[in-house]
Write a protein that holds these residues in place. Structure first.
Motif, PDB file in Angstrom:
ATOM      1  N   ALA A   9       0.845  -1.200   0.000  1.00  0.00           N
ATOM      2  CA  ALA A   9       0.000   0.000   0.000  1.00  0.00           C
ATOM      3  C   ALA A   9       0.877   1.245   0.000  1.00  0.00           C
ATOM      4  N   SER A  13       0.248   8.250  -5.497  1.00  0.00           N
ATOM      5  CA  SER A  13      -0.329   7.654  -6.696  1.00  0.00           C
ATOM      6  C   SER A  13      -0.540   8.763  -7.714  1.00  0.00           C
ATOM      7  N   LYS A  19      -4.986   6.995  -2.041  1.00  0.00           N
ATOM      8  CA  LYS A  19      -6.027   6.000  -2.328  1.00  0.00           C
ATOM      9  C   LYS A  19      -6.272   4.993  -1.194  1.00  0.00           C
ATOM     10  N   PRO A  20      -5.242   4.432  -0.546  1.00  0.00           N
ATOM     11  CA  PRO A  20      -5.524   3.416   0.486  1.00  0.00           C
ATOM     12  C   PRO A  20      -6.352   3.921   1.659  1.00  0.00           C
ATOM     13  N   MET A  29     -10.167   2.321   2.719  1.00  0.00           N
ATOM     14  CA  MET A  29     -10.166   1.246   1.736  1.00  0.00           C
ATOM     15  C   MET A  29      -9.237   0.100   2.141  1.00  0.00           C
ATOM     16  N   ASP A  98      -5.754  -1.936  -3.695  1.00  0.00           N
ATOM     17  CA  ASP A  98      -6.890  -1.161  -4.225  1.00  0.00           C
ATOM     18  C   ASP A  98      -8.023  -2.071  -4.690  1.00  0.00           C
ATOM     19  N   GLU A  99      -8.165  -3.223  -4.015  1.00  0.00           N
ATOM     20  CA  GLU A  99      -9.222  -4.178  -4.342  1.00  0.00           C
ATOM     21  C   GLU A  99     -10.142  -4.385  -3.137  1.00  0.00           C
ATOM     22  N   VAL A 233      -9.890  -0.086  -7.675  1.00  0.00           N
ATOM     23  CA  VAL A 233     -10.075   1.362  -7.594  1.00  0.00           C
ATOM     24  C   VAL A 233      -8.824   2.040  -8.137  1.00  0.00           C
ATOM     25  N   ASP A 234      -8.899   2.508  -9.360  1.00  0.00           N
ATOM     26  CA  ASP A 234      -7.808   3.248  -9.979  1.00  0.00           C
ATOM     27  C   ASP A 234      -8.105   4.741 -10.057  1.00  0.00           C
ATOM     28  N   LEU A 239     -14.035   4.492  -7.374  1.00  0.00           N
ATOM     29  CA  LEU A 239     -14.390   4.552  -5.961  1.00  0.00           C
ATOM     30  C   LEU A 239     -15.892   4.702  -5.777  1.00  0.00           C
TER      31      LEU A 239
END
Length: 251
Positions: A9, A13, A19-20, A29, A98-99, A233-234, A239
């Motif tokens: 993680a 990004s 993102k995490p 996330m 990111d899954e 989630v890119d 999201l």
């Protein structure tokens, strides 16, 4: 068999900084990914690997295990190998951070061949491609395998190429079996420690697909079949899709 799942993680990004830690129905996330990974029947231990103090605090805040790693790793696999060097495990699973909708059964499917095949160094998953759009999309990585389910090649190009009806693909698409690669990996620990030491290869750099390094160096990758799906989630748009799905299912 001791199976440890490691979730790399990073806070930085290009497309989606932080993102995490984005909130999904009251939880970051990375917590969704951690808790779903822990539901796998194959996994004995889950560790988040990060170089960011904010992620470390978040993981410890929900009671998860976290390892701090060097900040200069060129790939997630290098970060994974650093963690693997300090743990006692037979197999190490790389679960993308990111899954948040990862189905724990997908982990079990990827792990199973390595549990029963001691000569298999690395494994992953593939799923059927059901649309021409996915088949032609370079962001969807395709994979072809041999009769024993070992990878022959991974590519962003539409493979295999249906030569006899390429000019009228839409009418004949249902006649070919094509598969996309699911980016979940299982490594035998000793191979994972060797992997980052392998030199980068021509095809790996051309396709920007790290798994080609293993193939080019002569290592086989077992590719298990799955019909289970997830939603990575890119982007912020991804999201919102995940939030909508979770609100609909309530979990």
């Amino acid at each position: 068999m001791r199976v440890t799942a490691v979730i790399p993680a990073r806070y930085a990004s290009t497309r989606f900084p932080g993102k995490p830690l984005v909130d999904i129905l009251g939880k970051p996330m990375i917590q969704w990914v951690y808790e779903r990974t822990a539901l796998s029947q194959s996994v004995n231990r889950v560790i988040v690997a990060t170089d960011d103090e904010r992620i470390r605090r978040a993981v410890e805040g929900f009671g998860g295990e976290v390892r701090m790693t060097r900040p200069d790793h060129p790939t997630g696999t290098d970060r994974l190998a650093e963690v693997a060097a300090g743990i006692d495990a037979d197999l190490v699973v790389n679960v993308q951070g990111d899954e948040p909708l990862i189905d724990p059964r997908m982990i079990d499917q990827a792990v199973a061949p390595l549990k029963w095949g001691p000569g298999i160094a690395m494994g992953t998953l593939k799923a059927p491609i059901d649309s021409i759009e996915e088949y032609l999309n370079p962001n969807v990585v395709k994979v072809v395998t041999d009769r024993q389910g070992f990878a022959l090649y991974f590519s962003r190009a539409p493979i295999p190429h249906p030569r006899d009806f390429a000019a009228d693909l839409e009418s004949h698409f249902s006649q070919i079996e094509v598969y996309k690669h699911i980016g979940l990996y299982v490594y035998r620990r000793d191979f994972l420690l060797t992997y980052p030491k392998l030199s980068a290869t021509v095809l790996e750099q051309l396709e920007k697909l790290e798994q080609l390094r293993a193939l080019e160096h002569g290592f086989r990758i077992k590719v298990a079949n799955t019909r289970l799906t997830s939603q990575g989630v890119d982007t912020p748009e991804d999201l919102e899709r995940v939030r909508t799905l979770l609100e609909a299912t309530g979990r």
